[in-house]
Design a protein around this motif. Structure first.
Motif, PDB file in Angstrom:
ATOM      1  N   LYS A   1     -17.256  15.295  46.711  1.00 25.61           N
ATOM      2  CA  LYS A   1     -15.906  14.801  47.038  1.00 25.61           C
ATOM      3  C   LYS A   1     -15.915  13.279  46.898  1.00 25.61           C
ATOM      4  N   VAL A   2     -15.134  12.774  45.954  1.00 28.41           N
ATOM      5  CA  VAL A   2     -15.147  11.350  45.646  1.00 28.41           C
ATOM      6  C   VAL A   2     -13.886  10.684  46.188  1.00 28.41           C
ATOM      7  N   GLU A   3     -14.090   9.661  47.000  1.00 32.88           N
ATOM      8  CA  GLU A   3     -12.921   8.960  47.560  1.00 32.88           C
ATOM      9  C   GLU A   3     -12.422   7.865  46.630  1.00 32.88           C
ATOM     10  N   ASP A   4     -13.368   7.082  46.087  1.00 32.14           N
ATOM     11  CA  ASP A   4     -12.949   5.975  45.215  1.00 32.14           C
ATOM     12  C   ASP A   4     -12.428   6.519  43.887  1.00 32.14           C
ATOM     13  N   PRO A   5     -11.319   5.992  43.402  1.00 37.85           N
ATOM     14  CA  PRO A   5     -10.821   6.457  42.105  1.00 37.85           C
ATOM     15  C   PRO A   5     -11.797   6.100  40.977  1.00 37.85           C
ATOM     16  N   ILE A   6     -11.944   6.998  40.041  1.00 39.47           N
ATOM     17  CA  ILE A   6     -12.708   6.720  38.822  1.00 39.47           C
ATOM     18  C   ILE A   6     -11.698   6.100  37.849  1.00 39.47           C
ATOM     19  N   MET A   7     -12.042   4.913  37.346  1.00 39.09           N
ATOM     20  CA  MET A   7     -11.071   4.161  36.553  1.00 39.09           C
ATOM     21  C   MET A   7     -11.365   4.279  35.058  1.00 39.09           C
TER      22      MET A   7
ATOM     23  N   SER B   1      -6.037  -3.897  21.072  1.00 37.58           N
ATOM     24  CA  SER B   1      -5.873  -5.352  20.952  1.00 37.58           C
ATOM     25  C   SER B   1      -5.444  -5.789  19.567  1.00 37.58           C
ATOM     26  N   SER B   2      -5.582  -4.901  18.554  1.00 38.47           N
ATOM     27  CA  SER B   2      -5.183  -5.298  17.207  1.00 38.47           C
ATOM     28  C   SER B   2      -4.735  -4.078  16.414  1.00 38.47           C
ATOM     29  N   TYR B   3      -4.149  -4.319  15.252  1.00 39.24           N
ATOM     30  CA  TYR B   3      -3.509  -3.277  14.448  1.00 39.24           C
ATOM     31  C   TYR B   3      -4.409  -2.061  14.220  1.00 39.24           C
ATOM     32  N   GLY B   4      -3.772  -0.891  14.262  1.00 37.67           N
ATOM     33  CA  GLY B   4      -4.485   0.297  13.824  1.00 37.67           C
ATOM     34  C   GLY B   4      -4.386   1.474  14.763  1.00 37.67           C
ATOM     35  N   LEU B   5      -5.339   2.370  14.556  1.00 32.23           N
ATOM     36  CA  LEU B   5      -5.367   3.627  15.298  1.00 32.23           C
ATOM     37  C   LEU B   5      -6.317   3.527  16.485  1.00 32.23           C
ATOM     38  N   GLN B   6      -5.886   4.058  17.610  1.00 31.36           N
ATOM     39  CA  GLN B   6      -6.808   4.265  18.722  1.00 31.36           C
ATOM     40  C   GLN B   6      -6.644   5.726  19.135  1.00 31.36           C
ATOM     41  N   ALA B   7      -7.714   6.494  18.955  1.00 31.62           N
ATOM     42  CA  ALA B   7      -7.620   7.925  19.252  1.00 31.62           C
ATOM     43  C   ALA B   7      -8.838   8.380  20.047  1.00 31.62           C
ATOM     44  N   PRO B   8      -8.857   8.071  21.324  1.00 34.80           N
ATOM     45  CA  PRO B   8      -9.981   8.515  22.154  1.00 34.80           C
ATOM     46  C   PRO B   8      -9.824   9.996  22.500  1.00 34.80           C
ATOM     47  N   HIS B   9     -10.938  10.628  22.702  1.00 34.42           N
ATOM     48  CA  HIS B   9     -10.932  12.038  23.112  1.00 34.42           C
ATOM     49  C   HIS B   9     -11.569  12.098  24.500  1.00 34.42           C
ATOM     50  N   ASN B  10     -10.782  12.485  25.484  1.00 38.19           N
ATOM     51  CA  ASN B  10     -11.228  12.442  26.877  1.00 38.19           C
ATOM     52  C   ASN B  10     -11.475  13.844  27.426  1.00 38.19           C
ATOM     53  N   VAL B  11     -12.530  13.947  28.191  1.00 35.36           N
ATOM     54  CA  VAL B  11     -12.822  15.229  28.846  1.00 35.36           C
ATOM     55  C   VAL B  11     -13.140  14.951  30.315  1.00 35.36           C
ATOM     56  N   ILE B  12     -12.469  15.674  31.200  1.00 31.51           N
ATOM     57  CA  ILE B  12     -12.801  15.591  32.628  1.00 31.51           C
ATOM     58  C   ILE B  12     -13.191  16.985  33.093  1.00 31.51           C
ATOM     59  N   ILE B  13     -14.316  17.052  33.772  1.00 30.13           N
ATOM     60  CA  ILE B  13     -14.732  18.329  34.381  1.00 30.13           C
ATOM     61  C   ILE B  13     -14.909  18.079  35.878  1.00 30.13           C
ATOM     62  N   VAL B  14     -14.123  18.765  36.678  1.00 35.86           N
ATOM     63  CA  VAL B  14     -14.312  18.712  38.130  1.00 35.86           C
ATOM     64  C   VAL B  14     -14.842  20.094  38.502  1.00 35.86           C
ATOM     65  N   GLU B  15     -16.110  20.140  38.826  1.00 35.52           N
ATOM     66  CA  GLU B  15     -16.746  21.444  39.035  1.00 35.52           C
ATOM     67  C   GLU B  15     -16.279  22.102  40.344  1.00 35.52           C
ATOM     68  N   ASP B  16     -16.655  23.333  40.527  1.00 40.38           N
ATOM     69  CA  ASP B  16     -16.200  24.134  41.672  1.00 40.38           C
ATOM     70  C   ASP B  16     -16.368  23.369  42.994  1.00 40.38           C
ATOM     71  N   GLY B  17     -15.326  23.352  43.780  1.00 46.29           N
ATOM     72  CA  GLY B  17     -15.388  22.756  45.117  1.00 46.29           C
ATOM     73  C   GLY B  17     -15.384  21.239  45.141  1.00 46.29           C
ATOM     74  N   ALA B  18     -15.349  20.612  43.982  1.00 42.50           N
ATOM     75  CA  ALA B  18     -15.383  19.133  43.939  1.00 42.50           C
ATOM     76  C   ALA B  18     -13.964  18.572  44.036  1.00 42.50           C
ATOM     77  N   GLU B  19     -13.911  17.269  44.274  1.00 44.90           N
ATOM     78  CA  GLU B  19     -12.608  16.631  44.456  1.00 44.90           C
ATOM     79  C   GLU B  19     -12.677  15.186  43.956  1.00 44.90           C
ATOM     80  N   ALA B  20     -11.728  14.778  43.122  1.00 41.24           N
ATOM     81  CA  ALA B  20     -11.779  13.403  42.598  1.00 41.24           C
ATOM     82  C   ALA B  20     -10.404  12.927  42.160  1.00 41.24           C
ATOM     83  N   THR B  21     -10.303  11.598  42.049  1.00 40.90           N
ATOM     84  CA  THR B  21      -9.093  10.973  41.511  1.00 40.90           C
ATOM     85  C   THR B  21      -9.490  10.159  40.283  1.00 40.90           C
TER      86      THR B  21
END
Lengths: 240, 394
Positions: free
Chosen positions: B129-135, B141-161
């Motif tokens: 159980k995490v109290e502090d937010p994960i940022m 900052s300059s011309y072009g494409l930005q395409a990040p691929h993000n994955v969040i896994i909060v496993e069983d019984g866990a808690e996060a922001t």
């Protein structure tokens, strides 16, 4: 009726229209220093229209006449200026403000006047309403108390209170009367104007002056004995 | 399948989607954004303005597709750049990456699959159980494409922001395609706050899918508080048995922005619930389409869409959809579009506020959403977001 040094507010033959319809015709009255004015009248007499015209609602057009407040002609002044000069109105039914907590609105007003939200809330017994959306689901008494709270927060020189005693339970009337007394005390001129059609607030606050308004005009003004006459004969009898 | 074969398969699928426009929103020629400048600049002020704390104990920062910084000092929380995670844990990665999103879904996902770089991988381990937010912060900052691929896994019984801020340098022309796949485990809870602050030349096409397992909870709060040229997103949340979601979005349209935003939820079997709440404010000549969809086999779902028009030149539409797949689903919606009530403005003016101040107070009230079950710290972020949005709306 002449403008004397004792007059805080002087309304001279005021005629006002809204959307092409005349709602006030040749209205004249004044509020003096240390004066508790009751403005009486039946429903539809134009009492709320008068109040909106005095505070400067943009859609209330002054066709003729003058409003003098605190020594200044405010007939053409915008609402913002009139309020900044110390004129205030407590509305009969304030609107419900979506998403705005009562505490936050009072805090915004107090930020200008230096008042304390908690002190005002204690006084009007509205602490339990502070974190609710302003006006939403409030009872008649709660609406009146929160509205009076905004006026207490404004610390005006002269407040007009619209129907503080209509649709309100007895306990709330007593609390409101207590707050109105405070408003009189903080008023630079020790004055207040109370608009009412039932005058049940008179059980707690006795007027020094009474004006009777019927069909958009002030028919007559006098001392507190008029109140007893209204109670005896009703507005219809008075008009006759 | 080995990693090389898996990557080839993803690329092949993506190529099939390169010419496929999104069914919603303005169509963009993605080929003109297929290259990006190698140089980058970190603008700490802009990043902090959107609430991202670059000193937080667990964080991810990406600038363009060139600079990546990440760490976690919180026990039970892992933060990686996605490519690093895939390299180090290929078997696990193949279980989660490209499972909820299809590379051929549309041209934006396809270009992200083929040319995107970076994105965060965040894992909150079982029962942590995490109290502090994960940022997390994505800065263009300059011309072009930005395409990040993000994955969040909060496993069983866990808690996060997780708090994500995406922003751009002024006058930079760019295409941001954030691909996000989130997994909320059984009895787990994820609160996800995302703040966007773009400029009038940015095209934004986030693609998000979330899977919430049995009795899990997902709370999402999205706010777009600045200009954007075009924006289109329709995130989808799948809710398992007994799972709940609260999905809130605050969208501000300014100048000639063209925004098409929605939220979709699918209630699978079981007694789950979802509430979709959106508040949209249109200024200037902006155009906003608000979509919402709930597909339910059972459980309860409610859509609450409201639009506020602050100009005579703006255009707004709301399109709520309810699809019941059995009589066990109880689905409702309410929607409204309108202007501020003059009576409310006059009322506040009679309390001593100027007209502009009165409008500001009412706009802030309009966008205020009472998100339940969030920690005080996140609530204070949301209050800041509300204040900034109301200021920008004026």
């Amino acid at each position: 009726m002449a403008l004397g040094h004792d007059n805080v507010l002087y309304v001279d033959r005021l005629t006002v229209g809204v959307g092409g319809k005349i709602v006030l015709r040749d209205v004249s009255f004044s509020v003096g220093r240390n004066s508790i004015l009751f403005l009486l009248g039946p429903n539809g007499a134009g009492k709320t229209s008068l109040l909106r015209a005095l505070i400067g609602y943009p859609n209330y057009n002054v066709i003729s006449g003058k409003i003098l407040f605190d020594g200044e002609d405010i007939t053409s002044s915008p609402m913002e200026h009139r309020v900044s000069r110390g004129l205030a109105v407590a509305h009969q039914i304030p609107p419900k403000l979506t998403g705005i907590k009562a505490r936050n609105l009072l805090a915004e007003i107090c930020r200008r006047t230096g008042c304390s939200v908690d002190e005002i809330a204690d006084e009007l017994e509205i602490n339990y309403l502070l974190n609710r959306e302003f006006g939403k689901g409030f009872s008649g008494g709660e609406l009146k108390r929160i509205e009076i709270a905004t006026i207490v927060a404004q610390r005006p020189k002269l407040a007009f209170i619209d129907e503080p005693d209509s649709g309100v339970d007895i306990d709330s009337v007593a609390i409101i009367a207590r707050a109105l007394r405070k408003l009189i005390n903080v008023s630079t001129y020790g004055s207040i104007a109370i608009i009412t059609h039932s005058a049940s607030i008179s059980k707690y606050i006795r007027p020094t002056h009474v004006c009777v308004m019927i069909s958009g005009s002030v028919k007559f003004c006098g001392d507190s004995s008029i109140l007893d006459e209204v109670f005896s004969h009703g507005f219809k009898g008075m008009a006759e | 399948m080995d990693l090389r074969g898996w990557r080839s398969k993803i690329a092949e699928e993506a190529i099939q989607g390169l010419d496929r426009p999104s069914p919603y929103g303005v169509d963009i020629d993605v080929s003109s954004y297929a290259t990006e400048e190698a140089r980058y600049r970190i603008d700490v002020d802009s990043i902090e303005k959107i609430g991202v704390d670059l000193k937080s104990k667990a964080r991810y920062l990406q600038v363009n597709q060139a600079y990546f910084e990440y760490l976690s000092k919180i026990p039970g929380v892992e933060v990686y750049k996605l490519e690093d995670y895939i390299e180090n844990y290929p078997d696990e990665a193949m279980e989660y990456v490209w499972r909820l999103l299809r590379p051929s879904m549309d041209k934006y996902v396809a270009i992200g699959a083929l040319r995107g770089m970076g994105g965060y991988f965040i894992k909150v381990k079982k029962n942590t159980k995490v109290e502090d937010p994960i940022m997390a912060c994505m800065f263009l900052s300059s011309y072009g494409l930005q395409a990040p691929h993000n994955v969040i896994i909060v496993e069983d019984g866990a808690e996060a922001t997780v708090y994500t801020g995406c922003t751009i340098a002024p006058e930079t022309v760019g295409l941001h395609v954030g691909l996000s796949e989130f997994y909320v485990g059984r009895n787990a809870k994820l609160r996800f706050v995302m703040v966007h602050s773009w400029n009038r030349a940015t095209h934004v096409r986030p693609r998000t899918a979330v899977n919430v397992s049995e009795n899990g909870e997902y709370i999402s709060y999205y706010a777009n508080l600045s200009n954007v040229k075009t924006f289109q997103a329709y995130p989808r949340v799948y809710l398992g048995s007994g799972a709940h979601a609260y999905l809130a979005s605050i969208v501000l349209g300014v100048d000639d922005a063209d925004i098409d935003i929605g939220t979709a939820a699918v209630l699978e079997n079981g007694n789950g619930g979802v509430e979709i709440v959106s508040r949209n404010v249109a200024r200037d000549s902006s155009r906003i389409v608000m979509r919402a969809s709930i597909v339910g086999r059972s459980g309860r779902g409610h859509i609450d869409c409201r639009g506020l028009m602050l100009s005579n030149e703006s255009v707004m539409a709301t399109i709520p959809e309810l699809h019941a797949k059995s009589p066990n689903a109880i689905l409702t919606h309410e929607a409204s579009i309108g202007r501020l009530a003059e009576d409310e403005i006059y009322y506040l003016m009679s309390k001593g506020f100027t007209r502009d101040e009165a409008v500001g107070i009412l706009v802030r009230g309009f966008i205020a959403i009472d998100v339940k079950g969030i920690p005080d710290r996140v609530r204070s972020y949301i209050e800041t977001i509300e204040r900034l949005t109301a200021e920008k709306a004026m």
